[in-house]
Design a protein around this motif. Structure first.
Motif, short mmCIF file in Angstrom:
data_model
loop_
_atom_site.label_atom_id
_atom_site.label_comp_id
_atom_site.label_asym_id
_atom_site.label_seq_id
_atom_site.Cartn_x
_atom_site.Cartn_y
_atom_site.Cartn_z
N VAL A 1 10.46 -2.68 5.89
CA VAL A 1 11.93 -1.88 5.93
C VAL A 1 12.76 -1.03 4.60
O VAL A 1 12.54 -0.10 4.56
CB VAL A 1 12.86 -3.03 6.68
CG1 VAL A 1 14.14 -2.19 6.54
CG2 VAL A 1 12.33 -3.68 7.77
N LEU A 2 11.84 -1.59 3.88
CA LEU A 2 12.25 -0.93 2.05
C LEU A 2 11.50 0.08 1.92
O LEU A 2 11.91 0.92 1.83
CB LEU A 2 11.80 -2.00 1.37
CG LEU A 2 11.81 -1.00 -0.24
CD1 LEU A 2 13.45 -1.47 -0.52
CD2 LEU A 2 11.47 -2.35 -1.55
N ALA A 3 10.20 0.38 2.19
CA ALA A 3 8.94 1.24 2.43
C ALA A 3 9.56 2.94 3.28
O ALA A 3 9.56 3.47 3.07
CB ALA A 3 7.54 0.77 2.70
N ASP A 4 10.41 2.32 4.90
CA ASP A 4 10.56 3.15 5.09
C ASP A 4 11.94 3.27 4.47
O ASP A 4 12.38 4.93 4.93
CB ASP A 4 11.80 2.21 6.43
CG ASP A 4 10.22 2.60 7.08
OD1 ASP A 4 8.98 3.17 6.88
OD2 ASP A 4 10.36 1.53 7.99
N ALA A 5 13.10 2.63 3.63
CA ALA A 5 14.24 2.90 3.63
C ALA A 5 13.83 4.14 2.11
O ALA A 5 14.79 5.37 1.85
CB ALA A 5 15.19 2.35 3.03
N LEU A 6 12.78 3.65 1.58
CA LEU A 6 12.85 4.96 -0.27
C LEU A 6 11.60 5.53 0.21
O LEU A 6 11.31 6.35 0.03
CB LEU A 6 11.81 3.30 -1.07
CG LEU A 6 12.96 2.46 -1.19
CD1 LEU A 6 12.19 1.69 -2.27
CD2 LEU A 6 13.75 2.95 -1.49
N GLY A 7 11.60 5.84 2.22
CA GLY A 7 10.49 7.00 2.08
C GLY A 7 9.17 6.65 1.33
O GLY A 7 8.25 8.26 1.71
N ALA A 8 8.29 5.84 1.14
CA ALA A 8 7.05 6.01 0.57
C ALA A 8 6.46 5.97 2.63
O ALA A 8 6.95 5.62 3.06
CB ALA A 8 7.13 3.79 0.17
N GLU B 1 1.06 -0.75 0.05
CA GLU B 1 -0.10 0.10 0.20
C GLU B 1 0.20 1.15 0.48
O GLU B 1 0.46 2.06 -0.69
CB GLU B 1 -0.63 0.19 1.11
CG GLU B 1 -2.07 -1.28 0.91
CD GLU B 1 -2.66 -0.90 1.91
OE1 GLU B 1 -2.53 -0.75 3.29
OE2 GLU B 1 -3.75 -1.41 2.67
N ARG B 2 1.27 1.46 0.49
CA ARG B 2 3.32 2.15 0.68
C ARG B 2 3.56 2.59 -0.45
O ARG B 2 3.95 3.51 -0.69
CB ARG B 2 4.65 2.08 2.07
CG ARG B 2 2.80 2.36 3.71
CD ARG B 2 3.99 2.67 4.46
NE ARG B 2 5.19 2.87 4.36
CZ ARG B 2 5.89 2.08 5.71
NH1 ARG B 2 6.44 1.71 6.44
NH2 ARG B 2 7.19 3.38 5.63
#
Length: 238
Positions: free
Chosen positions: A231-238, A115-116
Protein backbone atom coordinates in the motif's frame (compact mmCIF):
# COMPACT_ATOMS: atom_id res chain seq x y z
CA UNK A 1 3.82 16.42 -1.45
CA UNK A 2 5.08 12.95 -2.41
CA UNK A 3 7.20 14.64 -5.08
CA UNK A 4 9.40 16.09 -2.33
CA UNK A 5 10.28 12.60 -1.01
CA UNK A 6 13.54 11.37 -2.52
CA UNK A 7 14.56 8.64 -0.05
CA UNK A 8 13.10 6.27 2.55
CA UNK A 9 14.32 4.99 5.89
CA UNK A 10 12.78 1.75 7.15
CA UNK A 11 12.57 0.18 10.56
CA UNK A 12 13.30 -3.57 10.54
CA UNK A 13 11.87 -5.54 13.49
CA UNK A 14 8.06 -5.80 13.37
CA UNK A 15 8.00 -3.67 10.22
CA UNK A 16 9.59 -6.15 7.80
CA UNK A 17 9.21 -9.29 9.92
CA UNK A 18 7.64 -10.31 13.26
CA UNK A 19 10.48 -10.09 15.74
CA UNK A 20 9.12 -12.07 18.72
CA UNK A 21 9.13 -15.50 17.02
CA UNK A 22 12.69 -14.81 15.87
CA UNK A 23 13.88 -13.90 19.36
CA UNK A 24 12.13 -16.83 21.02
CA UNK A 25 13.73 -19.25 18.56
CA UNK A 26 17.15 -17.66 19.11
CA UNK A 27 16.71 -17.91 22.89
CA UNK A 28 15.87 -21.61 22.53
CA UNK A 29 18.97 -22.22 20.40
CA UNK A 30 21.06 -20.39 23.01
CA UNK A 31 19.65 -22.61 25.77
CA UNK A 32 20.55 -25.73 23.78
CA UNK A 33 24.11 -24.42 23.40
CA UNK A 34 24.37 -23.63 27.11
CA UNK A 35 23.15 -27.12 28.04
CA UNK A 36 25.98 -28.57 25.94
CA UNK A 37 28.78 -26.16 26.89
CA UNK A 38 27.79 -24.56 30.21
CA UNK A 39 25.32 -26.95 31.87
CA UNK A 40 25.42 -25.23 35.26
CA UNK A 41 24.35 -21.96 33.64
CA UNK A 42 21.61 -23.67 31.65
CA UNK A 43 20.28 -25.24 34.85
CA UNK A 44 20.30 -21.97 36.77
CA UNK A 45 19.14 -19.61 34.00
CA UNK A 46 16.25 -20.66 31.83
CA UNK A 47 14.89 -18.19 29.25
CA UNK A 48 12.66 -16.19 31.67
CA UNK A 49 15.45 -15.99 34.24
CA UNK A 50 17.93 -14.75 31.64
CA UNK A 51 15.37 -12.19 30.48
CA UNK A 52 14.97 -10.89 34.03
CA UNK A 53 18.73 -10.67 34.42
CA UNK A 54 18.98 -8.78 31.14
CA UNK A 55 16.41 -6.31 32.43
CA UNK A 56 18.48 -5.81 35.59
CA UNK A 57 21.63 -5.33 33.50
CA UNK A 58 19.83 -2.72 31.42
CA UNK A 59 18.80 -0.80 34.53
CA UNK A 60 22.37 -0.88 35.83
CA UNK A 61 23.82 0.25 32.49
CA UNK A 62 21.48 2.95 31.15
CA UNK A 63 24.29 4.33 29.00
CA UNK A 64 24.12 1.09 26.98
CA UNK A 65 20.39 1.25 26.30
CA UNK A 66 21.16 1.74 22.58
CA UNK A 67 23.45 -1.32 22.40
CA UNK A 68 21.51 -4.57 22.68
CA UNK A 69 24.59 -6.60 21.77
CA UNK A 70 26.58 -5.20 24.69
CA UNK A 71 23.69 -5.78 27.11
CA UNK A 72 23.31 -9.40 26.04
CA UNK A 73 27.04 -10.04 26.37
CA UNK A 74 27.12 -8.56 29.88
CA UNK A 75 24.07 -10.65 30.81
CA UNK A 76 25.69 -13.84 29.57
CA UNK A 77 28.97 -13.11 31.38
CA UNK A 78 27.11 -12.48 34.65
CA UNK A 79 24.99 -15.61 34.29
CA UNK A 80 28.00 -17.79 33.50
CA UNK A 81 29.99 -16.38 36.41
CA UNK A 82 27.08 -16.77 38.84
CA UNK A 83 26.68 -20.43 37.87
CA UNK A 84 30.41 -21.15 38.13
CA UNK A 85 31.03 -21.51 34.41
CA UNK A 86 33.69 -19.68 32.43
CA UNK A 87 32.55 -16.09 31.63
CA UNK A 88 34.67 -16.26 28.46
CA UNK A 89 31.97 -18.53 27.04
CA UNK A 90 29.75 -15.45 26.68
CA UNK A 91 31.24 -14.59 23.28
CA UNK A 92 30.67 -17.98 21.59
CA UNK A 93 27.25 -18.24 23.26
CA UNK A 94 26.25 -14.86 21.86
CA UNK A 95 27.56 -15.84 18.43
CA UNK A 96 25.14 -18.78 18.40
CA UNK A 97 22.25 -16.58 19.53
CA UNK A 98 23.10 -13.83 17.05
CA UNK A 99 23.28 -16.18 14.06
CA UNK A 100 19.80 -17.50 14.82
CA UNK A 101 18.50 -13.99 15.45
CA UNK A 102 19.24 -13.16 11.80
CA UNK A 103 17.01 -15.97 10.50
CA UNK A 104 13.92 -13.85 10.02
CA UNK A 105 10.68 -14.64 8.19
CA UNK A 106 9.64 -11.62 6.12
CA UNK A 107 6.02 -10.59 5.94
CA UNK A 108 4.52 -11.65 2.60
CA UNK A 109 4.39 -8.12 1.17
CA UNK A 110 8.00 -7.27 1.95
CA UNK A 111 9.88 -8.68 -1.04
CA UNK A 112 7.57 -7.35 -3.79
CA UNK A 113 7.19 -4.01 -2.02
CA UNK A 114 10.94 -3.54 -1.50
CA UNK A 115 11.56 -4.39 -5.16
CA UNK A 116 9.21 -1.60 -6.17
CA UNK A 117 10.36 0.92 -3.58
CA UNK A 118 14.07 0.30 -4.18
CA UNK A 119 13.58 0.89 -7.91
CA UNK A 120 12.26 4.37 -7.12
CA UNK A 121 14.06 5.46 -3.93
CA UNK A 122 17.31 4.80 -2.08
CA UNK A 123 16.35 2.79 1.00
CA UNK A 124 18.21 2.98 4.31
CA UNK A 125 17.62 0.65 7.26
CA UNK A 126 17.11 2.54 10.53
CA UNK A 127 16.76 0.25 13.53
CA UNK A 128 17.21 0.09 17.28
CA UNK A 129 17.81 -3.66 16.97
CA UNK A 130 20.88 -5.63 15.93
CA UNK A 131 19.64 -7.40 12.80
CA UNK A 132 22.14 -7.18 9.93
CA UNK A 133 21.05 -6.53 6.36
CA UNK A 134 23.30 -9.10 4.68
CA UNK A 135 22.43 -11.87 7.13
CA UNK A 136 18.69 -11.29 6.79
CA UNK A 137 18.83 -11.23 2.98
CA UNK A 138 17.85 -7.58 2.72
CA UNK A 139 21.10 -6.09 1.51
CA UNK A 140 20.20 -6.00 -2.23
CA UNK A 141 17.35 -3.57 -1.54
CA UNK A 142 19.20 -1.11 0.70
CA UNK A 143 21.97 1.41 0.18
CA UNK A 144 23.06 1.10 3.81
CA UNK A 145 22.01 1.08 7.44
CA UNK A 146 22.10 3.22 10.56
CA UNK A 147 21.57 1.43 13.86
CA UNK A 148 21.25 2.61 17.42
CA UNK A 149 24.51 0.83 18.18
CA UNK A 150 26.43 2.51 15.34
CA UNK A 151 24.92 5.93 16.11
CA UNK A 152 25.30 5.78 19.88
CA UNK A 153 21.66 6.71 20.47
CA UNK A 154 18.34 5.00 19.82
CA UNK A 155 15.05 6.08 18.29
CA UNK A 156 13.11 8.26 19.05
CA UNK A 157 16.12 10.55 19.56
CA UNK A 158 16.32 13.18 16.83
CA UNK A 159 20.04 12.54 16.38
CA UNK A 160 19.61 9.06 14.89
CA UNK A 161 17.21 10.40 12.26
CA UNK A 162 19.64 13.22 11.49
CA UNK A 163 22.39 10.61 11.06
CA UNK A 164 20.18 8.68 8.64
CA UNK A 165 19.49 11.80 6.57
CA UNK A 166 23.20 12.60 6.50
CA UNK A 167 23.94 9.05 5.31
CA UNK A 168 21.42 9.53 2.51
CA UNK A 169 22.74 13.04 1.76
CA UNK A 170 19.21 14.37 2.00
CA UNK A 171 17.46 17.00 4.05
CA UNK A 172 14.87 15.79 6.56
CA UNK A 173 12.09 17.12 4.36
CA UNK A 174 13.19 14.82 1.54
CA UNK A 175 13.01 11.62 3.60
CA UNK A 176 10.09 9.46 4.73
CA UNK A 177 10.58 7.10 7.66
CA UNK A 178 8.56 3.87 7.70
CA UNK A 179 7.96 1.94 10.92
CA UNK A 180 5.50 0.16 13.20
CA UNK A 181 6.10 1.90 16.53
CA UNK A 182 4.20 5.16 17.05
CA UNK A 183 6.61 6.68 19.57
CA UNK A 184 9.93 5.36 18.27
CA UNK A 185 9.20 5.65 14.56
CA UNK A 186 6.45 8.21 13.96
CA UNK A 187 6.89 10.70 16.78
CA UNK A 188 10.68 10.51 16.64
CA UNK A 189 10.88 10.94 12.88
CA UNK A 190 8.39 13.79 12.76
CA UNK A 191 10.21 15.66 15.52
CA UNK A 192 13.30 15.39 13.33
CA UNK A 193 11.35 16.83 10.39
CA UNK A 194 10.88 13.66 8.33
CA UNK A 195 7.71 12.50 6.62
CA UNK A 196 6.32 9.30 8.13
CA UNK A 197 4.42 6.13 7.27
CA UNK A 198 2.99 4.17 10.20
CA UNK A 199 2.60 0.47 9.38
CA UNK A 200 -0.13 -1.19 11.45
CA UNK A 201 -0.42 -4.73 10.13
CA UNK A 202 -3.81 -6.38 10.72
CA UNK A 203 -2.07 -9.65 11.64
CA UNK A 204 0.12 -8.03 14.31
CA UNK A 205 -0.81 -9.05 17.84
CA UNK A 206 0.03 -5.62 19.23
CA UNK A 207 -0.27 -2.18 17.68
CA UNK A 208 2.13 0.10 19.50
CA UNK A 209 0.48 3.49 19.28
CA UNK A 210 -2.76 5.39 19.72
CA UNK A 211 -6.03 4.21 18.24
CA UNK A 212 -5.87 7.13 15.83
CA UNK A 213 -3.12 7.92 13.36
CA UNK A 214 -3.56 11.64 14.08
CA UNK A 215 -0.21 13.41 13.98
CA UNK A 216 -1.48 17.00 14.14
CA UNK A 217 0.68 17.80 17.13
CA UNK A 218 3.85 17.13 15.09
CA UNK A 219 5.54 19.41 12.55
CA UNK A 220 4.00 19.72 9.10
CA UNK A 221 4.70 16.91 6.66
CA UNK A 222 3.17 13.91 4.96
CA UNK A 223 1.94 11.23 7.35
CA UNK A 224 0.50 7.95 6.08
CA UNK A 225 -1.33 5.25 8.05
CA UNK A 226 -1.06 1.94 6.18
CA UNK A 227 -1.65 -1.80 6.51
CA UNK A 228 1.45 -2.98 4.63
CA UNK A 229 4.33 -1.94 2.38
CA UNK A 230 2.55 -2.67 -0.90
CA UNK A 231 0.00 0.00 0.00
CA UNK A 232 2.93 2.32 0.69
CA UNK A 233 4.43 1.56 -2.73
CA UNK A 234 1.07 2.38 -4.31
CA UNK A 235 0.79 5.63 -2.33
CA UNK A 236 4.26 6.76 -3.40
CA UNK A 237 3.83 5.74 -7.03
CA UNK A 238 6.57 3.14 -6.89
Amino acid sequence: MTMTITALTLDLDDTLWPVMPTLLRAEAVLQDWLRAHAPATAAAFDVPTLQRLRGEVGRRHPALAHDLTALRLITLREALAAAGDDPALAEPAFTVFFAERQRVQWYGDVRPALERLAARFPLLALSNGNAELAATGLAPYFVGAVSARSCGVAKPAVRIFEAACAELRCTAGQVMHVGDDWTLDVVGARRAGLHTAWIRRPEAALHRGPASADADDAPAGLHLHLDDLLVLADALGA
